[in-house]
Design a protein around this motif. Structure first.
Motif, mmCIF file in Angstrom:
data_model
loop_
_atom_site.group_PDB
_atom_site.id
_atom_site.type_symbol
_atom_site.label_atom_id
_atom_site.label_comp_id
_atom_site.label_asym_id
_atom_site.label_seq_id
_atom_site.Cartn_x
_atom_site.Cartn_y
_atom_site.Cartn_z
ATOM 1 N N VAL A 95 0.586 -0.968 0.243
ATOM 2 C CA VAL A 95 -0.003 0.099 0.023
ATOM 3 C C VAL A 95 0.517 1.235 0.048
ATOM 4 N N THR A 96 1.966 1.300 0.894
ATOM 5 C CA THR A 96 2.693 2.393 0.860
ATOM 6 C C THR A 96 3.904 2.629 0.385
ATOM 7 N N ASN A 97 4.018 1.378 -0.233
ATOM 8 C CA ASN A 97 5.299 1.597 -2.044
ATOM 9 C C ASN A 97 6.840 1.672 -1.055
ATOM 10 N N ASP A 98 6.945 2.183 0.578
ATOM 11 C CA ASP A 98 7.843 1.815 1.316
ATOM 12 C C ASP A 98 8.358 0.359 1.874
ATOM 13 N N ALA A 99 9.947 0.541 1.419
ATOM 14 C CA ALA A 99 10.416 -1.090 1.879
ATOM 15 C C ALA A 99 10.959 -1.200 2.623
ATOM 16 N N LEU A 100 10.498 -0.287 4.395
ATOM 17 C CA LEU A 100 10.246 0.212 5.934
ATOM 18 C C LEU A 100 9.530 -0.933 5.849
ATOM 19 N N ASP A 101 8.161 -1.168 4.735
ATOM 20 C CA ASP A 101 6.980 -0.964 5.662
ATOM 21 C C ASP A 101 6.444 -3.232 4.900
ATOM 22 N N ARG A 102 7.596 -3.124 4.332
ATOM 23 C CA ARG A 102 7.816 -4.502 4.350
ATOM 24 C C ARG A 102 7.488 -5.768 5.368
ATOM 25 N N HIS A 103 7.347 -6.290 5.163
ATOM 26 C CA HIS A 103 6.407 -8.062 5.627
ATOM 27 C C HIS A 103 5.794 -7.226 6.858
ATOM 28 N N ALA A 104 5.174 -5.631 7.136
ATOM 29 C CA ALA A 104 3.954 -5.225 8.237
ATOM 30 C C ALA A 104 2.829 -5.558 7.672
ATOM 31 N N PHE A 105 2.823 -6.165 8.732
ATOM 32 C CA PHE A 105 0.953 -6.131 8.806
ATOM 33 C C PHE A 105 -0.230 -6.015 10.205
ATOM 34 N N LYS A 106 -1.277 -5.658 10.001
ATOM 35 C CA LYS A 106 -2.201 -5.389 10.763
ATOM 36 C C LYS A 106 -2.283 -6.370 11.985
ATOM 37 N N ALA A 117 -9.513 -18.758 13.685
ATOM 38 C CA ALA A 117 -8.894 -19.578 13.023
ATOM 39 C C ALA A 117 -9.280 -20.007 11.542
ATOM 40 N N PRO A 118 -8.444 -20.244 10.298
ATOM 41 C CA PRO A 118 -6.825 -19.941 11.177
ATOM 42 C C PRO A 118 -6.425 -18.756 11.157
ATOM 43 N N TYR A 119 -4.814 -18.589 11.542
ATOM 44 C CA TYR A 119 -4.145 -17.439 12.044
ATOM 45 C C TYR A 119 -2.937 -16.977 11.500
ATOM 46 N N PHE A 120 -2.376 -15.941 11.167
ATOM 47 C CA PHE A 120 -1.197 -15.018 10.621
ATOM 48 C C PHE A 120 -2.381 -14.846 9.571
ATOM 49 N N HIS A 121 -1.407 -13.747 8.885
ATOM 50 C CA HIS A 121 -1.513 -13.090 7.775
ATOM 51 C C HIS A 121 -2.289 -14.062 6.810
ATOM 52 N N ASP A 122 -1.413 -14.840 6.619
ATOM 53 C CA ASP A 122 -1.488 -16.062 5.255
ATOM 54 C C ASP A 122 -2.308 -16.875 5.465
ATOM 55 N N GLY A 123 -3.770 -16.769 6.522
ATOM 56 C CA GLY A 123 -3.777 -18.252 7.523
ATOM 57 C C GLY A 123 -3.071 -19.186 7.115
ATOM 58 N N SER A 124 -1.829 -19.762 7.957
ATOM 59 C CA SER A 124 -1.164 -20.698 7.837
ATOM 60 C C SER A 124 -1.088 -21.944 9.315
ATOM 61 N N ARG A 125 -1.616 -20.801 9.819
ATOM 62 C CA ARG A 125 -1.458 -21.660 11.315
ATOM 63 C C ARG A 125 -3.386 -22.280 11.788
ATOM 64 N N THR A 126 -3.520 -23.164 11.725
ATOM 65 C CA THR A 126 -4.700 -23.434 11.806
ATOM 66 C C THR A 126 -5.172 -23.905 13.748
ATOM 67 N N ASN A 127 -4.048 -23.678 14.602
ATOM 68 C CA ASN A 127 -4.587 -23.797 15.968
ATOM 69 C C ASN A 127 -3.455 -23.091 16.173
ATOM 70 N N LEU A 128 -3.918 -22.448 17.758
ATOM 71 C CA LEU A 128 -3.721 -21.569 18.702
ATOM 72 C C LEU A 128 -2.672 -22.005 19.207
#
Length: 169
Positions: A95-106, A117-128
């Motif tokens: 969104v920002t096109n700022d390299a400092l924001d790379r891999h920054a998620f809400k 569930a699922p968890y994380f920005h990518d939904g890769s974890r299915t349990n707590l």
């Protein structure tokens, strides 16, 4: 239904009324209001571990999160460990096109987390348990014992609330 139809004030009121239905008081809220018996010893141990492991650094405020964008993989490279790269994983930088924001998620709220569930920005974890273990590894640089993971999960489950009846006017 508003008698005077659509207006900015009525739309604002409707949204505010809707948001009150999203409030789900939990046992943790009861604990915070002073009832020291609202949580059992395992849940309290988990709460103390949650704070001791710096989880509350990002998961702050009444909602325990949702207020900031934080970098995923502060202590270890989450993305390399997954072996998957995608521009979608660039996070806020998309969104920002700022390299400092790379891999920054809400940072998500932890309210009702056991139900989301699922968890994380990518939904890769299915349990707590997986999510807590990975957050300790990639964000804090710690390997938690099964006992500590279980205690933190027990605490997180105290954040599950009860739905309140919808008020009508």
């Amino acid at each position: 239904m508003y008698r005077d139809g659509w207006s900015g004030a009525n739309i604002t009121d409707a949204i505010a009324q809707y948001e009150t239905t999203l409030l789900t008081p939990s046992r943790f809220d009861t604990y915070l209001r002073g009832d020291r018996h609202a949580l059992n010893s395992e849940e309290l141990r988990g709460y103390h571990l949650f704070k001791a492991n710096h989880c509350a650094t990002c998961h702050v405020g009444k909602n325990l999160g949702g207020r900031s964008f934080e970098r995923m993989g502060l202590a270890a490279d989450y993305f390399a460990a997954r072996g998957y790269t995608s521009t979608a994983d660039n996070g806020r930088a998309n969104v920002t096109n700022d390299a400092l924001d790379r891999h920054a998620f809400k940072t998500p709220t932890l309210r009702n987390v056991e139900l989301t569930a699922p968890y994380f920005h990518d939904g890769s974890r299915t349990n707590l348990h997986e999510a807590v273990r990975d957050m300790a590894t990639y964000q804090v640089g710690k390997q938690l014992s099964d006992s500590d993971v279980n205690a933190i999960v027990a605490f997180l489950k105290t954040l599950t609330g009860t739905r309140q009846p919808v008020a009508t006017h």
